[in-house]
Design a protein around this motif. Sequence first.
Motif, PDB file in Angstrom:
ATOM      1  N   ALA A 158      14.652   1.832  61.358  1.00 24.80           N
ATOM      2  CA  ALA A 158      13.821   2.329  62.424  1.00 24.80           C
ATOM      3  C   ALA A 158      13.920   1.394  63.529  1.00 24.80           C
ATOM      4  CB  ALA A 158      12.121   2.151  61.941  1.00 24.80           C
ATOM      5  N   TYR A 159      14.240   0.238  63.285  1.00 25.41           N
ATOM      6  CA  TYR A 159      14.716  -0.762  64.664  1.00 25.41           C
ATOM      7  C   TYR A 159      15.991  -0.372  65.138  1.00 25.41           C
ATOM      8  CZ  TYR A 159      15.690  -5.084  67.215  1.00 25.41           C
ATOM      9  OH  TYR A 159      16.065  -5.964  68.083  1.00 25.41           O
ATOM     10  N   VAL A 160      17.103   0.016  64.513  1.00 25.64           N
ATOM     11  CA  VAL A 160      18.041   0.802  65.091  1.00 25.64           C
ATOM     12  C   VAL A 160      17.672   1.960  66.054  1.00 25.64           C
ATOM     13  CG1 VAL A 160      20.272   1.893  64.828  1.00 25.64           C
ATOM     14  CG2 VAL A 160      19.617  -0.251  63.357  1.00 25.64           C
ATOM     15  N   PHE A 161      16.723   2.924  65.552  1.00 21.50           N
ATOM     16  CA  PHE A 161      16.545   3.874  66.215  1.00 21.50           C
ATOM     17  C   PHE A 161      15.502   3.762  67.329  1.00 21.50           C
ATOM     18  CE2 PHE A 161      16.648   6.654  62.125  1.00 21.50           C
ATOM     19  CZ  PHE A 161      17.945   6.884  62.166  1.00 21.50           C
ATOM     20  N   TYR A 162      14.956   2.349  67.337  1.00 17.55           N
ATOM     21  CA  TYR A 162      14.154   1.764  68.299  1.00 17.55           C
ATOM     22  C   TYR A 162      15.082   1.526  69.747  1.00 17.55           C
ATOM     23  CZ  TYR A 162      11.126  -1.283  71.024  1.00 17.55           C
ATOM     24  OH  TYR A 162      10.288  -1.873  72.096  1.00 17.55           O
ATOM     25  N   LEU A 163      16.191   0.850  69.309  1.00 16.89           N
ATOM     26  CA  LEU A 163      17.262   0.410  70.206  1.00 16.89           C
ATOM     27  C   LEU A 163      17.941   1.809  70.844  1.00 16.89           C
ATOM     28  CD1 LEU A 163      18.971  -2.524  68.193  1.00 16.89           C
ATOM     29  CD2 LEU A 163      17.147  -2.612  69.982  1.00 16.89           C
ATOM     30  N   ARG A 164      18.050   2.688  70.128  1.00 17.50           N
ATOM     31  CA  ARG A 164      18.701   3.727  70.521  1.00 17.50           C
ATOM     32  C   ARG A 164      17.680   4.588  71.508  1.00 17.50           C
ATOM     33  NH1 ARG A 164      23.633   6.672  69.033  1.00 17.50           N
ATOM     34  NH2 ARG A 164      23.117   9.065  68.821  1.00 17.50           N
ATOM     35  N   GLY A 165      16.355   4.540  71.290  1.00 21.20           N
ATOM     36  CA  GLY A 165      15.445   5.039  72.126  1.00 21.20           C
ATOM     37  C   GLY A 165      15.406   4.389  73.729  1.00 21.20           C
ATOM     38  N   LEU A 166      15.538   3.238  73.490  1.00 27.49           N
ATOM     39  CA  LEU A 166      15.733   2.439  74.881  1.00 27.49           C
ATOM     40  C   LEU A 166      16.911   2.518  75.418  1.00 27.49           C
ATOM     41  CD1 LEU A 166      14.124  -1.212  73.408  1.00 27.49           C
ATOM     42  CD2 LEU A 166      12.718   0.701  74.798  1.00 27.49           C
ATOM     43  N   CYS A 167      17.821   2.726  74.637  1.00 32.13           N
ATOM     44  CA  CYS A 167      19.285   3.490  75.453  1.00 32.13           C
ATOM     45  C   CYS A 167      19.309   4.649  76.085  1.00 32.13           C
ATOM     46  CB  CYS A 167      20.269   3.319  74.550  1.00 32.13           C
ATOM     47  SG  CYS A 167      20.603   1.424  73.984  1.00 32.13           S
ATOM     48  N   ALA A 170      15.256   9.175  72.360  1.00 35.09           N
ATOM     49  CA  ALA A 170      14.318   8.868  71.378  1.00 35.09           C
ATOM     50  C   ALA A 170      14.273   9.993  70.295  1.00 35.09           C
ATOM     51  CB  ALA A 170      13.004   8.829  72.023  1.00 35.09           C
ATOM     52  N   SER A 171      14.922  10.710  70.157  1.00 36.79           N
ATOM     53  CA  SER A 171      14.926  11.920  69.000  1.00 36.79           C
ATOM     54  C   SER A 171      15.012  11.368  67.667  1.00 36.79           C
ATOM     55  CB  SER A 171      15.622  13.164  69.462  1.00 36.79           C
ATOM     56  OG  SER A 171      17.055  12.511  69.232  1.00 36.79           O
ATOM     57  N   GLU A 172      16.024  10.468  67.511  1.00 34.14           N
ATOM     58  CA  GLU A 172      16.316   9.922  66.130  1.00 34.14           C
ATOM     59  C   GLU A 172      15.157   9.321  65.505  1.00 34.14           C
ATOM     60  OE1 GLU A 172      19.843  10.761  68.236  1.00 34.14           O
ATOM     61  OE2 GLU A 172      18.506   9.469  68.930  1.00 34.14           O
ATOM     62  N   ALA A 173      14.470   8.338  66.756  1.00 39.43           N
ATOM     63  CA  ALA A 173      13.322   7.658  66.038  1.00 39.43           C
ATOM     64  C   ALA A 173      12.005   8.522  65.623  1.00 39.43           C
ATOM     65  CB  ALA A 173      12.828   6.675  67.133  1.00 39.43           C
ATOM     66  N   ASN A 174      11.797   9.581  66.607  1.00 36.16           N
ATOM     67  CA  ASN A 174      10.797  10.480  66.605  1.00 36.16           C
ATOM     68  C   ASN A 174      10.810  11.330  65.208  1.00 36.16           C
ATOM     69  OD1 ASN A 174       9.683   9.723  68.894  1.00 36.16           O
ATOM     70  ND2 ASN A 174      10.676  11.274  70.162  1.00 36.16           N
ATOM     71  N   HIS A 175      12.097  11.867  64.963  1.00 37.69           N
ATOM     72  CA  HIS A 175      12.543  12.611  63.623  1.00 37.69           C
ATOM     73  C   HIS A 175      12.096  11.661  62.553  1.00 37.69           C
ATOM     74  CE1 HIS A 175      13.939  16.327  65.166  1.00 37.69           C
ATOM     75  NE2 HIS A 175      14.908  15.747  65.897  1.00 37.69           N
ATOM     76  N   PHE A 176      12.647  10.549  62.569  1.00 38.02           N
ATOM     77  CA  PHE A 176      12.301   9.349  61.308  1.00 38.02           C
ATOM     78  C   PHE A 176      10.926   9.060  61.254  1.00 38.02           C
ATOM     79  CE2 PHE A 176      12.824   5.319  59.603  1.00 38.02           C
ATOM     80  CZ  PHE A 176      13.616   5.408  58.284  1.00 38.02           C
ATOM     81  N   ALA A 177      10.207   8.918  62.080  1.00 40.23           N
ATOM     82  CA  ALA A 177       8.494   9.049  62.392  1.00 40.23           C
ATOM     83  C   ALA A 177       7.971  10.000  61.551  1.00 40.23           C
ATOM     84  CB  ALA A 177       7.944   8.687  63.739  1.00 40.23           C
ATOM     85  N   ARG A 178       8.560  11.138  61.963  1.00 39.01           N
ATOM     86  CA  ARG A 178       8.041  12.548  61.192  1.00 39.01           C
ATOM     87  C   ARG A 178       8.360  12.569  59.628  1.00 39.01           C
ATOM     88  NH1 ARG A 178       8.919  14.856  66.426  1.00 39.01           N
ATOM     89  NH2 ARG A 178      11.002  15.536  65.675  1.00 39.01           N
ATOM     90  N   ASP A 179       9.484  12.053  59.519  1.00 40.90           N
ATOM     91  CA  ASP A 179       9.985  12.393  58.196  1.00 40.90           C
ATOM     92  C   ASP A 179       9.451  11.047  57.154  1.00 40.90           C
ATOM     93  OD1 ASP A 179      11.438  14.645  58.743  1.00 40.90           O
ATOM     94  OD2 ASP A 179      13.168  13.479  59.052  1.00 40.90           O
ATOM     95  N   TYR A 180       9.422   9.794  57.793  1.00 43.66           N
ATOM     96  CA  TYR A 180       8.860   8.878  56.737  1.00 43.66           C
ATOM     97  C   TYR A 180       7.748   7.858  57.171  1.00 43.66           C
ATOM     98  CZ  TYR A 180      13.555  10.442  54.927  1.00 43.66           C
ATOM     99  OH  TYR A 180      14.434  11.106  54.376  1.00 43.66           O
TER     100      TYR A 180
END
Length: 210
Positions: A158-167, A170-180
């Motif tokens: 989740a932290y890696v996806f947070y970094l990705r979102g700041l770059c 945000a889709s990776e973090a949002n998908h992960f939030a919905r799935d997990y």
Amino acid sequence: MRGAEKRLTVLEALHEREPGTRQGWVVDGDLPAGFRKSAESVARDGLVEWADGATRSLLSARGGRPVAWAVRITALGRDVRRYAGAAAPGQAGPGRGERLVKLRPAQMEALRVAVGVADELARKPAPGFLERVRTADFDPVANRWCMYLTLRHIDSVAYVFYLRGLCGSASEANHFARDYGVIYRIESESGVPTLMSVPGLRPVRAVRAR
């Protein structure tokens, strides 16, 4: 349905119906409506073959009813099915405190970027996390990368996806939030990035960011 998933679905459907058939031929009446269209696309890849007129006549006589068409798996199709089974994630269950996590290809790519710079990150990934990413299994049917992860590993994902979102993405973090059910957000009290549960956005205190 993706091409790889369609191929494997057709092969599995034919494999399940093979017992008791004549030389592996599965006839039209034993297959669901609409199957022929799916089988036609797979036949173009050489994974299945169609019965000719003489074979259909024999199958009709044997079954006591007309056979409009019949299809069977080719040698190539059997190899593809076996290979896909070997490439799918192993059946060993999770270890203590682990759960199965399935990630989209874009999510896995984000993790691999983090693995490449892990030594330079101020917040290091959880112990064992890099090895889990490097040895993840790919499920070609689901088009997902599969790993057994602890809660601390999930925190790192989740932290890696947070970094990705700041770059920018945000889709990776949002998908992960919905799935997990977890995502990183700035906690109002501390002002630091914190793993939050979804819905409700309550901090997951056991693995709060350090």
